[in-house]
Write a protein that holds these residues in place. Structure first.
Motif, PDB file in Angstrom:
ATOM      1  N   ARG A  67      -3.050   8.827  -0.262  1.00  0.00           N
ATOM      2  CA  ARG A  67      -3.957   9.057   0.873  1.00  0.00           C
ATOM      3  C   ARG A  67      -5.019   7.971   1.000  1.00  0.00           C
ATOM      4  NH1 ARG A  67      -1.024  12.101   4.237  1.00  0.00           N
ATOM      5  NH2 ARG A  67      -0.265  13.937   3.148  1.00  0.00           N
ATOM      6  N   GLN A 119     -13.804  13.079  -0.042  1.00  0.00           N
ATOM      7  CA  GLN A 119     -13.715  13.294   1.408  1.00  0.00           C
ATOM      8  C   GLN A 119     -13.397  14.749   1.718  1.00  0.00           C
ATOM      9  OE1 GLN A 119     -14.701  10.856   3.126  1.00  0.00           O
ATOM     10  NE2 GLN A 119     -14.214   8.978   1.999  1.00  0.00           N
ATOM     11  N   VAL A 127     -10.226  10.344  -3.091  1.00  0.00           N
ATOM     12  CA  VAL A 127     -10.137  11.012  -1.790  1.00  0.00           C
ATOM     13  C   VAL A 127     -10.640  12.456  -1.854  1.00  0.00           C
ATOM     14  CG1 VAL A 127      -7.763  11.871  -1.981  1.00  0.00           C
ATOM     15  CG2 VAL A 127      -8.647  11.172   0.263  1.00  0.00           C
ATOM     16  N   LEU A 164      -9.925  -1.336  11.812  1.00  0.00           N
ATOM     17  CA  LEU A 164      -9.252  -0.160  11.254  1.00  0.00           C
ATOM     18  C   LEU A 164      -8.201  -0.655  10.271  1.00  0.00           C
ATOM     19  CD1 LEU A 164      -9.364   2.937  11.773  1.00  0.00           C
ATOM     20  CD2 LEU A 164      -7.335   2.645  13.171  1.00  0.00           C
ATOM     21  N   HIS A 213      -2.399   4.802   2.306  1.00  0.00           N
ATOM     22  CA  HIS A 213      -1.751   4.930   3.615  1.00  0.00           C
ATOM     23  C   HIS A 213      -2.622   5.598   4.669  1.00  0.00           C
ATOM     24  CE1 HIS A 213       2.546   4.366   1.847  1.00  0.00           C
ATOM     25  NE2 HIS A 213       1.869   3.251   1.918  1.00  0.00           N
ATOM     26  N   SER A 214      -3.906   5.757   4.390  1.00  0.00           N
ATOM     27  CA  SER A 214      -4.806   6.247   5.431  1.00  0.00           C
ATOM     28  C   SER A 214      -5.562   5.060   5.982  1.00  0.00           C
ATOM     29  CB  SER A 214      -5.808   7.249   4.873  1.00  0.00           C
ATOM     30  OG  SER A 214      -5.138   8.395   4.452  1.00  0.00           O
ATOM     31  N   LYS A 215      -5.813   5.117   7.277  1.00  0.00           N
ATOM     32  CA  LYS A 215      -6.591   4.039   7.882  1.00  0.00           C
ATOM     33  C   LYS A 215      -7.990   4.537   8.183  1.00  0.00           C
ATOM     34  CE  LYS A 215      -2.854   1.382   9.790  1.00  0.00           C
ATOM     35  NZ  LYS A 215      -2.217   0.802  10.970  1.00  0.00           N
ATOM     36  N   SER A 216      -8.961   3.688   7.909  1.00  0.00           N
ATOM     37  CA  SER A 216     -10.328   3.989   8.318  1.00  0.00           C
ATOM     38  C   SER A 216     -11.029   2.663   8.603  1.00  0.00           C
ATOM     39  CB  SER A 216     -11.050   4.820   7.255  1.00  0.00           C
ATOM     40  OG  SER A 216     -11.000   4.197   5.998  1.00  0.00           O
ATOM     41  N   ILE A 217     -12.228   2.767   9.159  1.00  0.00           N
ATOM     42  CA  ILE A 217     -12.886   1.566   9.664  1.00  0.00           C
ATOM     43  C   ILE A 217     -13.537   0.777   8.527  1.00  0.00           C
ATOM     44  CG2 ILE A 217     -14.736   0.739  11.176  1.00  0.00           C
ATOM     45  CD1 ILE A 217     -14.023   3.182  12.995  1.00  0.00           C
ATOM     46  N   ASP A 244     -12.117   5.553   0.321  1.00  0.00           N
ATOM     47  CA  ASP A 244     -11.620   5.214   1.660  1.00  0.00           C
ATOM     48  C   ASP A 244     -11.371   3.699   1.709  1.00  0.00           C
ATOM     49  OD1 ASP A 244     -14.098   4.006   1.953  1.00  0.00           O
ATOM     50  OD2 ASP A 244     -14.905   5.543   3.289  1.00  0.00           O
ATOM     51  N   GLU A 270       2.396  -2.305   0.509  1.00  0.00           N
ATOM     52  CA  GLU A 270       1.732  -3.104   1.550  1.00  0.00           C
ATOM     53  C   GLU A 270       0.564  -3.933   1.018  1.00  0.00           C
ATOM     54  OE1 GLU A 270       2.087   0.177   1.650  1.00  0.00           O
ATOM     55  OE2 GLU A 270       3.752   0.480   3.031  1.00  0.00           O
TER      56      GLU A 270
END
Ligand code: TPP
Lengths: 582, 190
Positions: free
Chosen positions: A162, A240, A237, A4, A165-169, A133, A33
């Motif tokens: 988004r 999505q 994004v 993740l 700072h969004s987490k996905s696999i 993503d 980051e």
């Protein structure tokens, strides 16, 4: 292996897998980051915090010319600062692949404007890639380097809050050992003289044509046919959000390669669907070009061009569907961001806010919060560096219009190195009658504590020369550079008073570390109200500290928040605040 | 589980929401769900309103939700629950920490801390108010409030297929594990 990951983490991973060896950035939400995670690969990637985005871009450009795959990352407004080298590097073309990551901030969660940096791709004539993503953030970055080298062009890798700072696999891959391209001196390519630029501009236009052809077949652009009544062209994004709302009830042309647009592919898709909709966040960047190419579509007629989108907004705009929302019957108070308890900036702002006939040009950093009530200690905030240089203009304006208001220009330590130095030079050079103030809290605070040239550490954790702001100012020609602990209100006041009457170039440097710096011992001393002595005058509330409030008819200090900076204690005229826990 | 579930965690900067969402998402990934999580890093290091969204299910597209879409709202601070409640589905649940952090306008007397928040929430939504601060002190460290709330959240959602103790072990420094496991279990009991 699956993990993740935030988009920013995935971009760093993508750089690793792409064989990047040089990465430079200046922090800025939501991009910060990326480089913080680049350090995870420090054995193979050199990474640095540059003093500003222009330097970061130039370091990466230099790396690219010398033959390394290189990356520069910044927030959207950072690209404004870095625009100069970027525009010309698009003419020159690369050696090792070059990617500029621009992290835009729709809805301005932590930014001063909502600019849509996709226009930079068109403006500077770069290729552009947009992931939707974290998996794509990693994979597309690897592809960005292939494209950069194949087409001899810088790539703008555009992400948004988004994505960052969004987490996905993410399924991880291996690093490609691409090595370094040989550096061969080539004056015709790398020296941007007018003669070379004239020739290169023609080359750039040809490159873009070749890229458009490529875009039509690139695997980054995908068509997904379902029901063809509704055809949705989208990217980033927004894809999505569209999927969330329409699922497989619509067909999609999902673009990952968004400049130059794959116009043939778009035309073909448009011909197969009844109505083509363009769902894009912020400006009608794609829509304008598609309409200009004579393809009918619906976009900003429905989708707002202000603030970020979400599935709810898309559903409402496209389907007129509203979600049922229940609220509760209580009146809530605002919770604006505030200077932390113990923030060193508080002392300066408290002192300056009490000075009559002063104007304070502020800047961007934690100290922007000095504008909030009750301190209301700054008058302006424009962009990094303007705290000093806009103050210069205000001072000159007051001078020519005969107003005797004293002007202060305030920047933080990181901002001083970023672009405050040039303004400080202007004041001495052009005899500005104003006082530059550097609020040195020994860290880049607002963006979450990054090292800077004044902290004595590098991004990669090495010791570095601590560049001394006081010495820098002295060498510029400030006759007096007052160094003061801003939480010592008496001293702070005295320095401000002296600066206001000085006839020579006078600068102030406040020095006190941010209380949140890692490794600093938390203070054991706390302030406490002696309730029997409290006259309920509420003077202590005027310092705007979140740890100090009025409760049950007297002032009260929350021990769990107080760090014992003693600013409230100094403003209490009745000695009703004491120190405890020594 | 076909339908995607949406969790909204809200509170005040510095309350440890990010850590909770990290542990939560690690557990959900381990359970085999597709997971997306979105956080907004606000302006201030401390003191501002913060929110994190966690979505999980078979296939998750959007990393964020709009209003009226959360299955559960976990609020680390009382007033924040009222601020974010419009994000809940009409039949959504609220877990609220009965803990007040006055915002600056309240502290300086420009606004008042709202009265009757929990009662108002309870009128409209299925609401569980817990005193995570008290529970954390009982466990031995006030700073474990966030993990108490994680326990309450796991209970409210019935997420029992995950070995949460194991996940806590994997995500916290060793010397912090025991106390946080206790805090988690306390939250499950409340
Ligand atoms: C051109 C540009 N780059 C980056 C940022 C993001 N940014 C906002 S404040 C800040 C750091 C300010 O640090 P410092 O001047 O040391 O002040 P502090 O926050 O520590 O008080 C940064 C990098 C920005 N707003 N504009």
């Amino acid at each position: 292996m699956k993990k993740l990951m935030s988009g920013n983490e995935a971009i760093a991973r993508g750089a690793y897998e792409a064989g990047v060896t040089i990465a430079a950035a200046y922090p800025g939400t939501p991009s910060t980051e990326i480089l913080e995670h680049m350090v995870d690969y420090k054995d193979v990637i050199y990474s640095e915090w540059a003093p500003n985005e222009k330097v970061a871009a130039e370091v990466a450009i230099g790396g690219s010319i010398a033959g390394s795959r290189s990356l520069a990352a910044m927030k959207h407004v950072g690209v404004n600062v870095a625009a100069d080298p970027i525009f010309t590097y698009a003419y020159l073309g690369v050696n090792g692949g070059f990617v500029l990551v621009s992290a835009d901030d729709p809805s301005m969660h932590s930014s001063q404007n909502e600019q849509d940096n996709r226009y930079y791709a068109k403006f500077a004539k770069m290729a552009m890639i947009e992931p939707s993503d974290s998996q794509e953030a990693k994979d597309f970055l690897v592809e960005a380097y292939n494209i950069s080298e194949q087409f001899d062009i810088p790539v703008l890798f555009r992400v948004t809050t988004r994505i960052c700072h969004s987490k996905s696999i993410v399924e991880l891959g291996e690093r490609q050992e691409v090595g370094h391209k040989p550096y061969i001196k080539n004056i015709n390519k790398y020296v941007a003289t007018p003669a070379n630029a004239k020739r290169l501009h023609v080359v750039v236009e040809e490159r873009l044509k070749a890229l458009e052809k490529f875009a039509n077949t690139s695997a980054l652009n995908k068509v997904e046919y379902n029901d063809t009544k509704i055809g949705i062209l989208t990217a980033s994004v927004s894809y999505q959000y569209a999927k969330e709302v329409f699922g497989d009830k619509a067909s999609y042309l999902k673009l990952g390669f968004t400049y130059p647009l794959p116009m043939d592919l778009i035309r073909e898709f448009a011909s197969k669907v009844d109505t083509l909709y363009v769902i894009e966040e912020l400006e009608p960047f794609m829509e304008e070009q598609i309409k200009a190419a004579g393809i009918k579509c619906i976009g900003k007629e429905l989708i707002p061009n202000i603030y970020e989108l979400n599935p709810d907004i898309v559903a409402k705009a496209m389907l007129n569907e509203t979600t049922e929302v229940k609220s509760v019957d209580v009146e809530i108070a605002a919770r604006p961001p505030v200077l932390c308890p113990g923030c060193p900036h508080r002392g300066f702002f408290y002192a300056i806010s009490k000075k009559k006939n002063t104007v304070v040009a502020g800047d961007i950093g934690c100290y922007t919060l000095g504008a909030m009530p009750p301190l209301e200690g700054i008058d302006t905030c424009i962009c990094m560096g303007a705290g000093i240089s806009a103050a210069m203009g205000m001072a000159k304006s007051f001078e020519v219009s005969g107003r005797d208001t004293k002007v202060f220009g305030v920047v933080g330590d990181s901002t001083f190195f970023h672009s405050g130095i040039t303004g400080a030079i202007d004041i001495v050079y052009n005899k500005g009658k104003m006082v530059p103030v550097v609020l040195d809290n020994r860290i880049t605070g607002m963006t979450g504590h990054q090292e800077n040239p004044g902290t004595g550490k590098t991004l990669m954790g090495e010791d570095a020369v601590e560049i001394d702001i006081v010495e820098v100012l002295k060498s510029i020609g400030y006759k007096k550079v007052a160094v003061v602990d801003p939480c010592d209100l008496k001293a702070m006041n005295a320095v401000i008073d002296e600066s206001m009457v000085s006839t020579e170039p006078y600068a102030i440097v406040t020095k006190r570390p941010c209380i949140l710096i890692k490794g600093l011992e938390p203070s054991k001393v706390k302030c406490q109200v002696k309730t029997d002595k409290c006259k309920k005058c509420k003077m202590c509330l005027k310092v705007g500290c979140p740890a100090v409030f009025f409760k049950d008819g007297a002032s009260y200090i929350d021990k769990s928040m107080c760090v014992g900076c003693e600013v409230c204690m100094q403003v209490c005229k009745f000695d009703a605040i004491e120190k405890v826990g020594e | 589980m076909k339908e995607t579930k949406n969790i909204l965690l809200v509170g005040v900067g510095g309350q440890g929401i990010i850590l909770v969402s990290k542990i939560l998402t690690a557990g959900l990934v381990k359970a085999g769900y597709d997971v997306k999580m979105s956080e907004v890093h606000g302006m201030a290091q401390r003191g501002g309103s913060v929110s994190t969204q966690v979505r999980y299910g078979e296939k998750v597209y959007s990393p964020i939700i709009g209003r009226g879409q959360a299955d559960i709202l976990v609020s680390f601070e009382k007033m924040e629950a009222a601020r974010w409640v419009e994000y809940l589905k009409p039949d959504g649940k609220v877990v609220v920490n009965n803990y007040e952090i006055p915002s600056l306008p309240i502290a300086i007397g420009k606004a008042e801390y709202p009265q009757g928040v929990i009662e108002a929430l309870d009128k409209v939504f299925k609401t569980t108010a817990i005193d995570a601060g008290k529970a954390a002190i009982e466990v031995g460290n006030i700073r474990t409030q966030n993990i108490v709330l994680l326990g309450a959240l796991v209970k409210a959602l019935g997420l029992n297929e995950v070995d949460w103790v194991e996940i806590i072990k994997e995500n916290l420094p060793q010397k912090m594990v025991d106390i946080n496991v206790k805090a988690f279990q306390k939250g499950m009991e409340l």
